[in-house]
Design a protein around this motif. Sequence first.
Motif, mmCIF file in Angstrom:
data_model
loop_
_atom_site.group_PDB
_atom_site.id
_atom_site.type_symbol
_atom_site.label_atom_id
_atom_site.label_comp_id
_atom_site.label_asym_id
_atom_site.label_seq_id
_atom_site.Cartn_x
_atom_site.Cartn_y
_atom_site.Cartn_z
ATOM 1 N N LEU A 199 0.837 -1.204 0.000
ATOM 2 C CA LEU A 199 0.000 0.000 0.000
ATOM 3 C C LEU A 199 0.875 1.258 0.000
ATOM 4 C CD1 LEU A 199 -2.854 1.181 0.127
ATOM 5 C CD2 LEU A 199 -2.706 1.082 2.618
ATOM 6 N N VAL A 200 1.894 1.257 0.836
ATOM 7 C CA VAL A 200 2.751 2.443 0.927
ATOM 8 C C VAL A 200 3.592 2.586 -0.353
ATOM 9 C CG1 VAL A 200 4.837 1.576 2.130
ATOM 10 C CG2 VAL A 200 3.983 3.808 2.669
ATOM 11 N N ILE A 201 3.946 1.465 -0.980
ATOM 12 C CA ILE A 201 4.695 1.530 -2.250
ATOM 13 C C ILE A 201 3.792 2.083 -3.355
ATOM 14 C CG2 ILE A 201 5.738 0.101 -4.073
ATOM 15 C CD1 ILE A 201 6.868 -1.670 -1.776
ATOM 16 N N ILE A 202 2.555 1.584 -3.402
ATOM 17 C CA ILE A 202 1.605 2.095 -4.415
ATOM 18 C C ILE A 202 1.398 3.599 -4.232
ATOM 19 C CG2 ILE A 202 -0.834 2.018 -5.132
ATOM 20 C CD1 ILE A 202 -0.672 -1.061 -4.479
ATOM 21 N N ALA A 203 1.241 4.019 -2.981
ATOM 22 C CA ALA A 203 1.062 5.461 -2.708
ATOM 23 C C ALA A 203 2.299 6.232 -3.170
ATOM 24 C CB ALA A 203 0.815 5.692 -1.218
ATOM 25 N N GLY A 204 3.492 5.682 -2.888
ATOM 26 C CA GLY A 204 4.731 6.340 -3.299
ATOM 27 C C GLY A 204 4.846 6.453 -4.811
ATOM 28 N N VAL A 205 4.503 5.378 -5.507
ATOM 29 C CA VAL A 205 4.559 5.394 -6.983
ATOM 30 C C VAL A 205 3.565 6.427 -7.523
ATOM 31 C CG1 VAL A 205 4.088 4.034 -9.064
ATOM 32 C CG2 VAL A 205 5.391 3.014 -7.189
#
Lengths: 67, 368
Positions: free
Chosen positions: B7-13
Amino acid sequence: MIDARGLLCPMPVVMVQKEVKKSAPATIEVLVDDPCAVDNIERFAYNNGYKAEVTAQGSEWKLTLSK
Amino acid sequence: MKKSNWLVIIAGVAVGLAALLLQKLGNPGNMGFCIACFERDIAGAVGLHGAAKVQYVRPEIIGIVLGAFIMAVAGKEFRAKAGSSPALRFVLGAFVMIGALVFLGCPLRMVLRLGGGDINAVVGLIGFTAGIVIGILFLRQGFNLGRAYEVGKAEGAVLPIVMAGLLILFLAVPALFHFSEEGPGSKHAPVLIALVLALIVGALAQKARLCMVGGIRDTIMLKDAHLLWGFVAIFATVLVGNLMLNGFHLGVAGQPIAHSSQLWNALGMVLVGWGSVLLGGCPLRQLVLAASGNGDSAVTVFGMIAGAAFAHNFGLAGNPDSTNEAGELVVGGISAYGKGAVIIGFAVLLAISAYCTFVKQKKAEVKA
């Protein structure tokens, strides 16, 4: 019982970490009212060999961490 | 990999892609998002400072707040709370802003600058990390700004309401505001696109608890790299995007809206890292917390806007490198007043850190 209600992250998880460092108890109970604190403490428990049980109590949560 | 990390990676991307798109559509270089710069632009637009080059009602700030608010309400995470040292938070917010404007960017823009090849941002990152370590030292000693308490819903909704009002006035009566005709304030993506992208970013940042300070803080303090994934995802996305779009320019001098006065790049970001740890999150996180009902974070945001006004009314902010009429590089930096403000900022942060760590603790022990 650690009362971390009203405290913003990372304070609740810092309080749990201090307790673990102090005496590494087999069970720790924490009371929080911030959903972010629930996530952080659950993750801390997982990373430090504790199981976390979360019980919602109205607008608060009680987390029971056990070895 | 754990689900929460994804989730945090998707938000970062998503933040990285939105930043690249906003830059492509008109925002200044390496400034798809910059919470400090954009709050500064809003301060200028409403007449709190008179720096003609940095005045614009940035829809990105409005969108992040409203997106996070909608997500918090939808996810039943909107909780109106306040009362945790609001005045101290106002002061901390102001000095975090001054530090960021000395460096010329908030922690989020620092990551975007890194992804654009700006080596000055590496120095900023070193300073930022050093500031976080200082903050952690006080946290470990018991630093605490005190508890917040449940308050009326209206108290928790102040920042979303202010931002919604600002959006309505911006769209309906633009003549009310000051708008830059040249400089960074004049460079912006179309309003609607910026607003929509920021709504998405705000919603994802709320859901993923995205925080540029939290990533480094938790990795050092808790050996928990969860939030750091967001930081890395933004950097990787922007780096790859810039390489593909010919936006990567590795170097020191002449970087977009940046200066190469390295000591002050580092010290400005020490102030940001230290202050943000004391506040419990970076400037982006403060917007999201305020949108989720935290009145203390709303006060922090107002403190940051006031800090931006001070920074430009008293010439404290950094001057970017530029080129003169002959095409020669003119190296920027900060004024003597700016240097003085950073030093005063350290004294203020030290005083607040010491008071909330040692004096308050002693008083609590005496009471007990």
